[in-house]
Design an enzyme around this catalytic site. Structure first.
Site, PDB file in Angstrom:
ATOM      1  N   THR A 192       0.813  -1.211   0.000  1.00  0.00           N
ATOM      2  CA  THR A 192       0.000   0.000   0.000  1.00  0.00           C
ATOM      3  C   THR A 192       0.843   1.255   0.000  1.00  0.00           C
ATOM      4  OG1 THR A 192       0.006  -0.097   2.410  1.00  0.00           O
ATOM      5  CG2 THR A 192      -1.838  -1.133   1.281  1.00  0.00           C
TER       6      THR A 192
ATOM      7  N   GLY B  62      -6.175   1.536   7.587  1.00  0.00           N
ATOM      8  CA  GLY B  62      -4.795   1.645   8.048  1.00  0.00           C
ATOM      9  C   GLY B  62      -4.293   3.065   8.210  1.00  0.00           C
TER      10      GLY B  62
ATOM     11  N   ILE C 156      -4.960  13.595   0.385  1.00  0.00           N
ATOM     12  CA  ILE C 156      -4.162  12.473  -0.113  1.00  0.00           C
ATOM     13  C   ILE C 156      -2.742  12.654   0.410  1.00  0.00           C
ATOM     14  CG2 ILE C 156      -3.226  11.385  -2.191  1.00  0.00           C
ATOM     15  CD1 ILE C 156      -6.250  10.905  -1.736  1.00  0.00           C
TER      16      ILE C 156
ATOM     17  N   GLY D  47      -7.523   2.267  -0.130  1.00  0.00           N
ATOM     18  CA  GLY D  47      -7.084   0.950  -0.586  1.00  0.00           C
ATOM     19  C   GLY D  47      -8.143   0.199  -1.369  1.00  0.00           C
ATOM     20  N   GLU D  48      -9.393   0.450  -1.067  1.00  0.00           N
ATOM     21  CA  GLU D  48     -10.450  -0.333  -1.699  1.00  0.00           C
ATOM     22  C   GLU D  48     -11.347   0.481  -2.616  1.00  0.00           C
ATOM     23  OE1 GLU D  48     -11.572  -3.548   1.574  1.00  0.00           O
ATOM     24  OE2 GLU D  48     -11.070  -1.603   2.429  1.00  0.00           O
TER      25      GLU D  48
END
Lengths: 330, 716, 190
Positions: free
Chosen positions: B475, B516, B600, B675-676
């Site tokens: 990641t 995370g 971000i 991540g998803e």
């Protein structure tokens, strides 16, 4: 994987002698299929005879204007060879459509012809398979078979031959040369693969103990005007669900010469002779192409989940011949 | 020396930073679990069941034990006792009995572990494992999933939420609707298939059980191993420095760790167990196949009066895993009648698990395709239809949204993609042999934080060390956390050292659920705040440094209580597809994703991760499916030659970008998770593009050539 | 040695290693388990993913299907052998700069494969997406489409493909790429 002895063959006769001395021996070429099958336990040789360094890695002209491809020529070298690309472009395209760059650097001409089906039941020792264990049954017929044969199969086996290279070689009347303890011999590729019948475990007409030494491409003028097209379930690095090698020579709107072979539809590369016969001397138009495809596919016996292949092959015949006809008139 | 947290830089968050471990990865120096050398290492090879249901009658170990190099064969007759009867707090359930390795003779599915052969070399172990004869008493199996199964039941779960939500009179609203869509969608069984196969090495050393593992959270795995083997948690240490992909498939404890620990304990030497690619298919979870019925009813203006999303997925007989398939419907669109249900059927199959955006991914495929069908029926542009159905509050929760910039994503995406010139009519654009179409779909993912702890040390040499039980499974977390810490400390990231991937570090949430960065970053920020208070001007840093610790438990709970909101990320996917209806080939020509996901942290790695998710969408739409042999209950072709994932040639120009989001003043963290998100919706955008190209709706994934040919086998 | 094992010499990254091997040992396992060169990865062990790609005599192969015995006396280059001291190979540098990886597990294979691709392209080899394979058509330009096709033997589950293709394209432009490749492969491509 079972333990095995390993020997590197020094010359062709020596390789053949080593093999005949041990019924559990196998020749090792690029290993891309054999080593995999040894890992899954489908192949359990007691001895490997490495033929990769035999002097069979050349592509040479034959006296009559054809080409001889040595048995250990790699797929990469075959596809890169200027004479192959110039005179048999569909063969170069077929090879390039197969596997991956890495595998093409390893795999050889002889091994390509002798590679085994990728039927998943064949590769799974916990399942029956008439090709692996004669008489054990064929679970693909009622099970997963969406990429199995529509032509030439039997009630005992519906596996396909996975080769791309072989499809083009079949279209161009290639001849397999081999060596046995009794001396050299040859087999037209058309007779190389045995009908499936009730013995799917017997795949080729090679005499026992034979080593393929080369493949001869006869001079085929129409081959210079040929294409290979492969359809698969991703854009690259996958086996075909249907493929076609086609060559066409049209003169004054009439088919002067034509070659057609299909891949991923039968236990061997499928030469479409019925279609060729129908096309020869006739008009080179879409109706004729479709009629020819239908004539060849009249023998198709699709299973529950692979009837799409009939449509696919028919459409490929029509579109590839149309493309060739158009190119030829430019 | 004296050190203060500096004022030397303003912000590294928001700037592109190359991965800290990048050089190790491109030179081959980065070692993954199966690559850490141990002296006297023995090799374990698992033997899996070849029947789908039954009992083990016998395991013929005698002959195998005589084979060269074989040290032991573990099976249900000689296994160490394992206690799997405890509740895992994260899941609210006991672990899957899969990890109660070799505890009984029962075989609940094909590919169930029945033995472990340990030998001196991996070649010997493999050959012995292949030679091991296991006899079974076979029982009839039931593996067929369908939408008509009477035994499908809604399941409430701590992870997936309630099985059923409903409000309003569905039938009445459907009857009163001007436009109705009622369609069934299916998605196949899909497998994580990280490139690194699961591997673990276990050894006892100085009274400590050391495990080098491939996982998504070493602290979590250590805790579970201690409980399974009834060990003092203090004696178990698990490390996972580099992990070759996880996607959820390395989130739960699995057989490789348990087998390695059992063998190392009995044999008193290090034992490595590596799963083969084939074994991964039945031992490491997967995304269940789903059968989904979506019913939408809209008034003449396209406003939804009725929304019903029923999803049936499968689980095993050993664990109730509920795929939260309707999660997207519960967030994205409101309707006067709004019904959702996540149902399961218990079958003789391996247990499914969390796979990259579990539930949201198959659910978004069905729902976002249904929206496209509604757009077609109502004649309203698909983006406009979504804009008209933007809810004020959570359709199910009634809570306000902390942010909701999905419309901004669509607007920006439409501009960049050239959507506004789109002719909505299907099947009319041709480029040679290809029919061309474009499609769009929304994306959303839950934003969560899970309690975590961290320690930040001001070192005497002026650097800082961050210790946290986080994981970097590809990641970029190591880098991201260094940036977050650096900004909190107001120093350059080069002065920050990050320690993760080790159960001896402060416990933190595993890499799961896009939690995370947010959860770990929060713990680091609080620890840094603490540290800055300790670093008063003039303070002398002792050789061991000054360390501050944090625990976000109170903060996480406090945020949920003080400011309950719908917290999500959003996005809009755009895809252009080309379809050759004569061969059935489908190619994605370009994709664009525009996302709204808070600040971000590292644009370089964020872009990679979002694009990676979108490529999963290509793979899901066109390639992936596991095929199960109905008569034997076994997978057919459990390998990369049969289970296709997108290859280079399938992936065109894919671009991911994001819109700025105003921070939520109630949110002390700011960061969300990405991540998803990229993987929610792209398959729908592609399927919608295939419709736009051809005029044919593909409601069953993957859209294989065979399906295209069968739906439209038009000859040329 | 026994009849099923032998002592062989493997020439890896310019160093000769003499070791006894079980004939069953693949080059991949020999590198990883015997020579502690773990940069070469095992993703499938079946020739279906490309993670184990190395160069033999300058050409890329999958080492999982290559028996160590059969690689004797060949020049083997692994990812560990590409950088010169601290100077990364242009392909490695481009992967690093453009984030051409995520988890990193397929990365050494992608990088070795890319080095092979650049050499093959420099030799004028066509690919499956080359419009006209006849030699008269000349060597195809190394477009993104060509790179994608040629790199398709290397799967990446993280989906780093877009950046990988950019990285390969950038490496192809690197000033020292031509010399790096030709030095690597001198005399080995027929």
């Amino acid at each position: 994987m079972k333990e095995f002895q390993y020997q590197r063959a020094g010359d062709v006769r020596g390789a053949v002698a080593l093999l005949s001395a041990d019924p559990e021996a196998r020749f090792l070429g690029g290993g891309t299929n054999l080593v995999d099958l040894m890992k899954t336990g489908v192949e359990r040789p007691a001895r490997l005879i490495d033929i990769r360094r035999l002097p069979l890695d050349r592509i040479e002209p034959t006296g009559d204007g054809g080409l001889r491809l040595g048995a250990t020529v790699t797929n990469s070298d075959l596809a890169a060879h200027p004479e192959v690309r110039r005179r048999y472009p569909a063969l170069a395209q077929a090879v390039l459509a197969g596997a991956s760059g890495q595998l093409r650097n390893m795999a050889t001409v002889g091994g390509n012809l002798l590679q085994r089906t990728r039927c998943a039941y064949f590769a799974d020792l916990s399942k029956p398979c008439n090709k692996r264990v004669p008489g054990s049954g064929c679970p693909a017929i009622t099970g997963e078979h969406h990429n199995h044969a529509i032509l030439g199969a039997s009630a005992h086996c519906v596996a396909t031959h996975p080769s791309d290279m072989g499809v083009a070689l079949t279209a161009f009347d290639a001849i397999v040369e081999y060596e046995t303890a009794e001396g050299p011999g040859e087999l037209p590729l058309a007779d190389f693969y045995l009908p499936v019948g009730d013995s799917p475990h017997r795949e080729t007409a090679l005499p026992p103990g034979a080593l393929i030494t080369g493949v001869v491409l006869p001079p085929v003028a129409v081959a210079a005007h040929s294409r290979y097209r492969k359809v698969r379930e991703r854009a690259s690095y996958a086996f075909a669900i249907g493929s076609i090698a086609a060559a066409l020579d049209v003169r004054d709107g009439i088919v002067h010469d034509v070659r057609l072979a299909f891949g991923a539809v039968a236990s061997r590369p499928w030469r479409a002779r019925a279609a060729e016969r129908l096309l020869a001397g006739g008009p080179a138009d879409a109706d004729a192409f479709a009629a020819a495809a239908d004539a060849e596919l009249a023998a198709a016996r699709p299973l529950a989940d692979n009837a799409y292949k009939v449509t696919l092959i028919r459409n490929l015949v029509v579109s590839e011949l149309a493309t060739l006809a158009q190119e030829g008139t430019r | 020396m004296t050190v203060t947290a500096g004022r030397e830089v303003t912000a590294s968050v928001g700037t592109a930073k190359v991965r800290l471990e990048g050089r190790e990865k491109v030179t081959g120096a980065a070692r993954y679990a199966g690559e850490v050398p141990f002296p006297d290492l023995a090799h374990g090879w698992l033997v899996l069941s070849t029947v789908a249901r039954g009992r083990i009658r016998s395991v013929r170990t005698a002959d195998v034990l005589k084979m060269p190099g074989v040290l032991e064969v573990f099976h249900h007759g000689n296994a160490l006792p394992i206690d799997a009867g405890f509740v895992i707090p994260l899941l609210g359930t006991p672990p899957d009995s899969l990890v109660a390795l070799f505890q009984d003779d029962r075989v609940p599915c094909a590919g169930w572990p029945v033995a472990l052969v340990v030998a001196e070399t991996s070649e010997q172990a493999r050959e012995a494992a292949e030679a091991l004869v296991v006899h079974y008493e076979t029982e009839p199996h039931d593996i067929r999933l369908s939408g008509e199964r009477p035994d499908a039941v809604p399941l409430d779960s701590q992870v997936s939420g309630p099985g059923v939500t409903q409000k309003g009179d569905l039938d009445a609203e459907l009857a009163a609707s001007s436009f109705v869509v009622d369609a069934e969608y299916t998605t196949p069984q899909e497998h994580h298939n990280p490139m690194e196969p699961h591997a673990a090495v276990a050894r006892w050393h100085d009274g400590i059980l050391e495990v080098v593992d491939a996982n998504q959270g070493s602290g979590y795995i250590a805790q579970l191993l201690a409980q399974l083997f009834s060990l003092d948690p203090g004696v178990v240490r698990v490390r996972a420095e580099h992990v070759g992909g996880g996607f959820g498939g390395k989130g739960q404890i699995s057989v490789h760790q348990v087998a390695a620990v059992m063998a190392a304990t009995v044999l008193r030497r290090p034992v490595r167990v590596v799963l083969t690619r084939r074994q991964m298919f039945s031992l490491t979870g997967y995304r269940s196949a789903t059968v989904q019925r979506v019913r939408l009813g809209a008034d003449a203006g396209g406003r939804l009066r009725a929304l019903s999303h029923r999803a049936v997925a499968m689980t095993s007989t050993t664990y109730d895993f509920a795929e939260p398939t309707t999660a997207v419907a519960r967030v994205m669109y409101d309707a006067d009648a709004h019904h959702t249900s996540n149902e399961i059927v218990r079958l003789d199959v391996p247990t499914p698990s969390f796979m990259r955006s579990p539930g949201e991914t198959p659910g978004a495929f069905a729902l976002e395709c249904a929206l496209d069908e509604l757009a077609e029926k109502s004649g309203i542009d698909p983006i406009e239809l979504r804009v008209r159905n933007e809810p004020e509050r959570g359709p199910v929760s009634g809570l306000p949204f902390s942010s909701r910039n999905v419309v901004a994503c669509f607007r920006e995406g439409a501009r960049r993609f050239g959507w506004n010139d789109r002719d909505p009519r299907p099947g009319i654009r041709r480029d040679g042999r290809w029919l061309i179409g474009t499609g769009t779909a929304a994306a959303t993912h839950l934003v969560m934080s899970v309690p975590s702890t961290a320690a930040v040390t001001a070192e005497a040499d002026g650097t800082f060390t961050v210790r946290i039980g986080a994981a970097d499974i590809g990641t970029g977390a190591r880098t991201t956390l260094a940036m977050i810490a650096a900004d909190a400390l107001e120093v350059v990231p080069d002065r920050v050292r990050i320690r993760i991937g080790d159960s001896s570090l402060p416990p933190a949430v595993i890499a799961l659920g896009s939690t995370g960065t947010r959860s770990w970053g929060w713990a680091i920020k609080i620890a840094v705040d603490e540290l800055r208070d300790m670093l008063t001007p003039g303070v002398i840093i002792p050789p061991e440094g000054i360390t501050a610790r944090s625990d976000t438990t109170a903060a996480v709970v406090g945020l949920m209580q003080s400011a309950p909101k719908e917290r999500h990320t959003y996005g809009a996917h755009f895809a252009e597809a080309a379809v050759d209806t004569t061969t059935g080939e489908v190619r994605v020509r370009r994709m664009l994703g525009v996302f709204a996901a808070g600040p971000i942290v590292n644009p370089l790695t964020a872009r990679s991760q979002l694009i990676g998710g979108m490529i999963w969408g290509i793979s899901m739409a066109l390639h992936e499916q596991a095929i199960v042999d109905q008569s034997t209950g076994c997978l057919v072709g459990a390998d990369f030659a049969n289970y296709h994932i997108a290859a280079h040639a399938d992936v065109p120009s894919v671009e991911a970008t994001w819109v700025d989001e105003a921070p939520d003043p109630d949110d002390p963290v700011g960061f969300k998770g990405i991540g998803e998100l990229g993987n929610v919706g792209p398959a729908a955008a592609i399927a919608n593009a295939v419709w736009h190209a051809t005029g044919v709706r593909h409601r069953n994934l993957p859209i294989l050539p065979s399906r295209v040919l069968s739906s439209r086998g038009d000859a040329v | 040695m026994t009849t099923t094992s032998s002592v062989i010499t493997l020439n890896v990254n310019g160093e000769k290693h003499t070791l006894p091997v079980d004939h069953r040992t693949t080059l991949l396992d020999a590198l990883r388990e015997r020579l502690d060169l773990t940069g070469t990865k095992k993703g499938c062990d079946q020739g279906q993913c490309g993670a184990c790609t190395v160069l033999i005599d300058g050409r890329r192969v999958v080492s999982c299907l290559q028996l160590a015995m059969a690689a004797e006396d060949r020049e083997i280059t692994t990812v560990e052998g590409l950088a010169e001291d601290d100077r990364l190979h242009p392909v490695q540098q481009a992967f690093l700069d453009l984030d051409g990886y995520q988890c990193g597990y397929c990365t050494p294979g992608q990088i070795c494969s890319a080095v092979g691709v650049l050499a093959e392209h420099a030799e004028g080899w066509p690919s499956a997406v080359t419009g006209d394979v006849r030699p008269e058509a000349g060597a195809p330009a190394l477009t993104a489409e060509e790179i994608r096709e040629r790199m398709s033997g290397n799967l990446c589950r993280c989906g780093a493909y877009v950046a990988i293709v950019d990285a390969v394209a950038r490496a192809a432009q690197a000033p020292d790429q031509a010399s790096a490749v030709s030095a690597q492969d001198e005399g080995s491509i027929r």
